[in-house]
Design an enzyme around this catalytic site. Structure first.
Site, PDB file in Angstrom:
ATOM      1  N   SER A  83       0.885  -1.177   0.000  1.00  0.00           N
ATOM      2  CA  SER A  83       0.000   0.000   0.000  1.00  0.00           C
ATOM      3  C   SER A  83       0.912   1.213   0.000  1.00  0.00           C
ATOM      4  O   SER A  83       2.075   1.116   0.410  1.00  0.00           O
ATOM      5  CB  SER A  83      -0.846  -0.005   1.277  1.00  0.00           C
ATOM      6  OG  SER A  83      -1.430   1.268   1.504  1.00  0.00           O
ATOM      7  N   TYR A 136      -1.665  -1.196  10.414  1.00  0.00           N
ATOM      8  CA  TYR A 136      -1.733  -1.369   8.955  1.00  0.00           C
ATOM      9  C   TYR A 136      -0.409  -0.948   8.313  1.00  0.00           C
ATOM     10  O   TYR A 136       0.144  -1.668   7.467  1.00  0.00           O
ATOM     11  CB  TYR A 136      -2.906  -0.548   8.405  1.00  0.00           C
ATOM     12  CG  TYR A 136      -3.195  -0.790   6.940  1.00  0.00           C
ATOM     13  CD1 TYR A 136      -3.901  -1.928   6.531  1.00  0.00           C
ATOM     14  CD2 TYR A 136      -2.771   0.108   5.965  1.00  0.00           C
ATOM     15  CE1 TYR A 136      -4.169  -2.154   5.186  1.00  0.00           C
ATOM     16  CE2 TYR A 136      -3.038  -0.112   4.621  1.00  0.00           C
ATOM     17  CZ  TYR A 136      -3.740  -1.241   4.238  1.00  0.00           C
ATOM     18  OH  TYR A 136      -4.000  -1.471   2.897  1.00  0.00           O
TER      19      TYR A 136
HETATM   20  P1  NDP Z   1     -11.322  -6.111   0.097  1.00  0.00           P
HETATM   21  O1  NDP Z   1     -11.788  -6.013   1.513  1.00  0.00           O
HETATM   22  O2  NDP Z   1     -12.304  -5.915  -0.987  1.00  0.00           O
HETATM   23  O3  NDP Z   1     -10.597  -7.515  -0.135  1.00  0.00           O
HETATM   24  C1  NDP Z   1      -9.776  -8.109   0.824  1.00  0.00           C
HETATM   25  C2  NDP Z   1      -9.638  -9.575   0.480  1.00  0.00           C
HETATM   26  O4  NDP Z   1      -8.758 -10.185   1.421  1.00  0.00           O
HETATM   27  C3  NDP Z   1     -10.955 -10.311   0.546  1.00  0.00           C
HETATM   28  O5  NDP Z   1     -11.071 -11.150  -0.573  1.00  0.00           O
HETATM   29  C4  NDP Z   1     -10.856 -11.136   1.808  1.00  0.00           C
HETATM   30  O6  NDP Z   1     -11.535 -12.360   1.618  1.00  0.00           O
HETATM   31  C5  NDP Z   1      -9.359 -11.390   1.875  1.00  0.00           C
HETATM   32  N1  NDP Z   1      -8.906 -11.704   3.221  1.00  0.00           N
HETATM   33  C6  NDP Z   1      -8.955 -10.939   4.339  1.00  0.00           C
HETATM   34  N2  NDP Z   1      -8.468 -11.616   5.394  1.00  0.00           N
HETATM   35  C7  NDP Z   1      -8.108 -12.838   4.929  1.00  0.00           C
HETATM   36  C8  NDP Z   1      -7.553 -13.998   5.527  1.00  0.00           C
HETATM   37  N3  NDP Z   1      -7.254 -14.060   6.836  1.00  0.00           N
HETATM   38  N4  NDP Z   1      -7.307 -15.068   4.733  1.00  0.00           N
HETATM   39  C9  NDP Z   1      -7.610 -15.043   3.418  1.00  0.00           C
HETATM   40  N5  NDP Z   1      -8.126 -13.988   2.793  1.00  0.00           N
HETATM   41  C10 NDP Z   1      -8.383 -12.891   3.549  1.00  0.00           C
HETATM   42  O7  NDP Z   1     -10.117  -5.074   0.014  1.00  0.00           O
HETATM   43  P2  NDP Z   1      -9.147  -4.639  -1.179  1.00  0.00           P
HETATM   44  O8  NDP Z   1      -9.457  -5.343  -2.411  1.00  0.00           O
HETATM   45  O9  NDP Z   1      -9.122  -3.186  -1.143  1.00  0.00           O
HETATM   46  O10 NDP Z   1      -7.760  -5.143  -0.586  1.00  0.00           O
HETATM   47  C11 NDP Z   1      -6.859  -5.985  -1.279  1.00  0.00           C
HETATM   48  C12 NDP Z   1      -5.434  -5.624  -0.879  1.00  0.00           C
HETATM   49  O11 NDP Z   1      -5.149  -4.309  -1.343  1.00  0.00           O
HETATM   50  C13 NDP Z   1      -5.230  -5.593   0.638  1.00  0.00           C
HETATM   51  O12 NDP Z   1      -3.982  -6.160   0.935  1.00  0.00           O
HETATM   52  C14 NDP Z   1      -5.220  -4.111   0.954  1.00  0.00           C
HETATM   53  O13 NDP Z   1      -4.475  -3.811   2.108  1.00  0.00           O
HETATM   54  C15 NDP Z   1      -4.568  -3.561  -0.303  1.00  0.00           C
HETATM   55  N6  NDP Z   1      -4.805  -2.138  -0.540  1.00  0.00           N
HETATM   56  C16 NDP Z   1      -6.086  -1.659  -0.736  1.00  0.00           C
HETATM   57  C17 NDP Z   1      -6.284  -0.303  -0.941  1.00  0.00           C
HETATM   58  C18 NDP Z   1      -7.641   0.274  -1.164  1.00  0.00           C
HETATM   59  O14 NDP Z   1      -7.741   1.525  -1.173  1.00  0.00           O
HETATM   60  N7  NDP Z   1      -8.671  -0.503  -1.364  1.00  0.00           N
HETATM   61  C19 NDP Z   1      -5.153   0.635  -0.948  1.00  0.00           C
HETATM   62  C20 NDP Z   1      -3.871   0.018  -0.759  1.00  0.00           C
HETATM   63  C21 NDP Z   1      -3.715  -1.312  -0.568  1.00  0.00           C
HETATM   64  P3  NDP Z   1     -12.323 -13.194   2.742  1.00  0.00           P
HETATM   65  O15 NDP Z   1     -12.965 -12.209   3.656  1.00  0.00           O
HETATM   66  O16 NDP Z   1     -13.283 -14.002   1.941  1.00  0.00           O
HETATM   67  O17 NDP Z   1     -11.282 -14.029   3.406  1.00  0.00           O
END
Ligand code: NDP
Length: 277
Positions: free
Chosen positions: A145, A158
């Site tokens: 990020s 985070y």
């Molecule tokens: P979402 O919340 O839409 O997606 C997060 C995903 O991570 C979900 O599919 C969730 O699936 C999965 N997840 C969470 N915890 C676990 C776990 N313990 N095991 C397996 N899967 C897990 O968020 P984003 O798409 O925004 O995030 C994706 C990545 O991008 C993250 O790493 C986030 O930090 C990063 N990011 C996002 C930004 C933004 O502005 N959106 C900015 C910068 C970075 P499930 O709950 O089904 O397990």
């Protein structure tokens, strides 16, 4: 880094049940890759696999919690068992948290590290022997990020997880670069996903909605392009590039802006003046 191909490759995406991961899986499938999609919510994975296969793509859903090393190892084993190889691993699973440092529990802090940092470490450990056994090596993409380059208030856990992932990813890149294994670290700015609703927000504040968010599909398309010609880093979009630029030139200026921005953000306190709360 040498050019690679996407069509016909096997791509494992963690956190594929929503947001960036889901968009990334669909874009890789559109580009002709077979995708292994992982996450905890099985019904979401089933829906995604159905969507991809109904348009002629190939997909396998594997429910897995990335904070559990055995489940991550089983994910890579299943991907290899089913498709015979793993060409690309995208460590995208992540959770958000916003909390004053002194008031958040250590359990919450560790949960963020377990998911955002350790999950990626476990997956890299599991996939490296597979990639090393393949003539064409492989590509690992770690989604950090812009908060993995710049710390901000209320995001100690985070930021710690994303800085740790960025440092790990850079070190690993230099360690394996002579082995036909590429490692890319991604530093997104704001992306339109569910993370803002699902994040564990203990501040009582709402994030001001003043900067446009990048569509997840746009970032996903960049990740497909990167798989053709891997880069060490991707910093996207303009918001992330601006923060990175100012932070490199004048980090003290950002310190002041962040510190003085807090009272400004406080103005967005939920229900503030209008509800009288
Ligand atoms: P979402 O919340 O839409 O997606 C997060 C995903 O991570 C979900 O599919 C969730 O699936 C999965 N997840 C969470 N915890 C676990 C776990 N313990 N095991 C397996 N899967 C897990 O968020 P984003 O798409 O925004 O995030 C994706 C990545 O991008 C993250 O790493 C986030 O930090 C990063 N990011 C996002 C930004 C933004 O502005 N959106 C900015 C910068 C970075 P499930 O709950 O089904 O397990």
């Amino acid at each position: 880094m040498p050019a690679r191909r996407v069509r016909g490759t096997i791509v494992v995406v963690t956190g594929a049940s929503s947001g960036i991961g889901r968009a990334t899986a669909t874009e890789f499938a559109k580009a002709g890759a077979s995708v292994v999609v992982a996450g905890r919510r099985k019904e979401r994975l089933d829906e995604l696999v159905g969507e991809i296969t109904s348009t002629g793509g190939e997909a396998l859903g594997v429910p897995a919690d990335v904070s559990d090393q055995e489940q991550v190892e089983a994910l890579i084993d299943q991907a290899r068992g089913h498709f015979g190889r793993v060409d690309t691993l995208i460590n995208n699973a992540g959770i958000g948290i916003a909390a004053p440092f002194a008031e958040q529990s250590i359990d919450d802090f560790q949960r963020v590290m377990d998911t955002n940092f350790w999950g990626a470490v476990y997956a890299c450990r599991a996939v490296l022997p597979v990639m090393r056994s393949q003539d064409s090596g492989g590509l690992i993409v770690n989604v950090s990020s812009i908060l993995g380059k710049r710390g901000v208030p209320y995001e100690t856990a985070y930021c710690a997880s994303k800085f740790a992932l960025a440092g790990f990813s850079e070190a690993l890149r230099t360690e394996v670069m002579s082995e036909l294994i590429d490692v890319t670290t991604v530093f997104p700015g704001l992306v339109e996903t569910e993370i803002f609703d699902s994040a564990n927000n203990q501040t009582g504040l709402e994030m001001p909605d003043i900067v446009p968010k990048m569509p997840a599909q746009e970032l996903a398309r960049l990740l497909v392009q990167n798989a053709l010609l891997p880069q060490p880093e991707i910093v996207m979009a303009l918001d992330a590039q601006a923060i990175n630029f100012v932070n490199t030139l004048a980090p003290g200026l950002l310190d002041v802006m962040m510190g003085q921005g807090l009272p400004f953000i406080e103005g967005f306190r939920r229900g503030a003046a209008s509800s009288g709360s």
